[in-house]
Design an enzyme around this catalytic site. Structure first.
Site, PDB file in Angstrom:
ATOM      1  N   GLN A 126      56.569  66.881  22.658  1.00 58.78           N
ATOM      2  CA  GLN A 126      57.778  66.319  22.049  1.00 58.78           C
ATOM      3  C   GLN A 126      57.445  65.582  20.764  1.00 58.78           C
ATOM      4  O   GLN A 126      56.703  64.600  20.779  1.00 58.78           O
ATOM      5  CB  GLN A 126      58.452  65.368  23.047  1.00 58.78           C
ATOM      6  N   GLY A 127      57.995  66.039  19.640  1.00 55.01           N
ATOM      7  CA  GLY A 127      57.752  65.408  18.353  1.00 55.01           C
ATOM      8  C   GLY A 127      58.967  64.631  17.878  1.00 55.01           C
ATOM      9  O   GLY A 127      59.738  65.122  17.031  1.00 55.01           O
ATOM     10  N   SER A 129      59.068  60.474  17.954  1.00 51.28           N
ATOM     11  CA  SER A 129      58.716  59.166  17.382  1.00 51.28           C
ATOM     12  C   SER A 129      57.824  59.295  16.153  1.00 51.28           C
ATOM     13  O   SER A 129      57.004  60.214  16.048  1.00 51.28           O
ATOM     14  CB  SER A 129      58.004  58.314  18.433  1.00 51.28           C
ATOM     15  N   GLU A 245      65.894  63.440  29.822  1.00 48.56           N
ATOM     16  CA  GLU A 245      64.588  62.805  29.988  1.00 48.56           C
ATOM     17  C   GLU A 245      64.720  61.530  30.818  1.00 48.56           C
ATOM     18  O   GLU A 245      63.909  61.261  31.711  1.00 48.56           O
ATOM     19  CB  GLU A 245      63.994  62.474  28.623  1.00 48.56           C
ATOM     20  N   SER A 387      63.758  52.320  24.644  1.00 53.78           N
ATOM     21  CA  SER A 387      63.376  51.055  25.279  1.00 53.78           C
ATOM     22  C   SER A 387      64.511  50.505  26.139  1.00 53.78           C
ATOM     23  O   SER A 387      65.678  50.908  26.027  1.00 53.78           O
ATOM     24  CB  SER A 387      63.003  50.019  24.213  1.00 53.78           C
ATOM     25  N   GLU A 389      65.982  47.733  25.952  1.00 52.32           N
ATOM     26  CA  GLU A 389      67.015  47.122  25.114  1.00 52.32           C
ATOM     27  C   GLU A 389      67.981  48.183  24.579  1.00 52.32           C
ATOM     28  O   GLU A 389      69.209  47.969  24.537  1.00 52.32           O
ATOM     29  CB  GLU A 389      66.367  46.361  23.955  1.00 52.32           C
TER      30      GLU A 389
END
Length: 402
Positions: A126-127, A129, A245, A387, A389
């Site tokens: 998976q590309g 980030s 995911e 995240s 948050e």
């Protein structure tokens, strides 16, 4: 919601359990039971066995290798695989890219890639980030410029899990730098990792393992036929993928297995003058985790029951954020209990970063040293996939209208 399994569902569980017992190689079983991750060869071998049985991608449509099962049956299969423990089907292929291609891909892309994703003939990574685009993923800079019938890709991805094993990568790239909104100028590409101009460099994590990588793209040519969905609308694919995911990150079966093993360990591990299990603080924390895990299991079943709707409507399910938060919090809590049980015996063992595994000591490690390494490694779980948050923001907007 009916909270009891039917006779048919219990019989199916026994069928799955018996098949796994008969087909899981002893070496893979022993490695997984020790708390270590499978090697690449073990992962591929096991997924091919599942594929031959028709169980690699039961949540996909039947025409692409899925099963006409209820959400409960799919949950039972996943839980039994995780609680054996055996390797789960590769998430990048089966839970992320596969559903995206089913929802957004062309007929040619589906025919070419879906069987190879399910059988693990192709291993995708998976590309998403980048150094400056993690939780704020839409700010990504990796760019793709159209030249004739190709895109030319330049830029960098980071924290790319298992890129050292991957044959292909699915990639978010910026195709319109002048778009009014950042999300409107992003496209979703499939890229062969053997294409000239791709460089993979390892990142050694806090536990000393080689699990993630940096990936650099220097004038990489990608055929336009490898565009998934519509140019500049890749954010739709990304949101849909991330929802799938996050649903898979609950890992109820894996947490159940780790608790089962922890109870056995704690009964025999000295905690001063008595076993750790007799420590009231330890028992209280363990009981609290078990209760929360049961609640997560029920919530997972409700979300899975709505999974087919999300797939047919090509919309992400915001309830997946609930599973992602609670699932990762409980996995981290269980890792803390292992460290608590290990006590001073849990000093971390040295690691070989190039070992063929994701969390592999360079010496034969017992559960105490693996507990420490897992504790450090799993700090990441409340960050990757969006995240905690970010998940709370998604929930506030979707559920509360804030």
């Amino acid at each position: 919601m009916e909270l009891r399994f039917t006779d048919e569902e219990r019989a199916f569980r026994e069928e799955v359990r018996s098949w796994i017992d008969a087909n899981l190689p002893a070496e893979t079983r022993e490695r997984m039971a020790s708390g270590r991750t499978p090697t690449k060869a073990m992962q591929v071998d096991w997924q091919k066995r599942l594929y031959a049985q028709g169980w690699a991608v039961p949540h996909w449509p039947v025409e692409w290798g899925g099963q006409p099962w209820s959400a409960i049956k799919r949950f039972i299969l996943s839980e039994e695989i995780q609680s054996t423990p055996a390797p789960s089907p590769l998430g990048f292929n089966c839970n992320m890219l596969g559903p995206v291609l089913i929802a957004f891909g062309t007929d040619e892309q589906k025919k070419h890639f879906l069987p190879k994703l399910a059988s693990l003939d192709l291993w995708f990574c998976q590309g998403f980030s980048e150094p400056g685009a993690g939780s704020d993923l839409a700010s990504l800079k990796c760019a793709a410029k159209r030249e004739g019938d190709h895109y030319i890709v330049n830029g960098q991805k980071t924290w790319t899990t298992l890129a050292q094993h991957a044959d292909w990568i699915f990639l978010l790239v910026r195709t319109d730098a002048g778009a009014a909104k950042q999300q409107e100028g992003i496209s979703f590409l499939l890229v062969d990792m053997k294409t000239p101009g791709i460089t993979v460099r390892p990142i050694i994590t806090i536990d000393g393992a080689h699990e993630v990588n940096e990936v650099f793209f220097d004038d990489v040519k990608v055929p336009m036929a490898n565009l998934v969905g519509t140019e500049n609308r890749g954010w739709d694919c990304a949101k849909f993928l991330l929802s799938n995911e996050r649903t898979g990150q609950a890992r109820v079966g894996a947490s159940k297995e780790r608790i089962r093993r922890l109870k056995l360990i704690a009964k025999e591990t000295p905690g001063g003058a008595r076993p750790v299990m007799e420590d009231p603080r330890f028992r209280s924390r363990l009981t609290d985790v078990e209760v929360q895990l049961k609640a997560l299991e029920m919530t997972t079943l409700r979300v899975l029951a709505d999974e087919n709707r999300a797939l047919s409507q090509r919309k992400p399910n915001p309830a997946s954020s609930v599973l992602k938060i609670r699932g990762t919090e409980l996995q981290q809590a269980i890792s803390e209990l292992y460290v608590m049980a290990a006590g001073p015996y849990g000093l971390a063992a040295p690691h070989d970063p190039e070992a063929d595994g994701r969390n592999e000591p360079d010496v034969a490690a017992d559960w105490q040293t693996l507990a420490q390494a897992t504790y450090f490694n799993w700090r990441k779980q409340s960050i990757y996939g969006g995240s905690t948050e970010i998940q709370k923001n998604i929930m506030a907007k979707a559920f509360l209208g804030l």
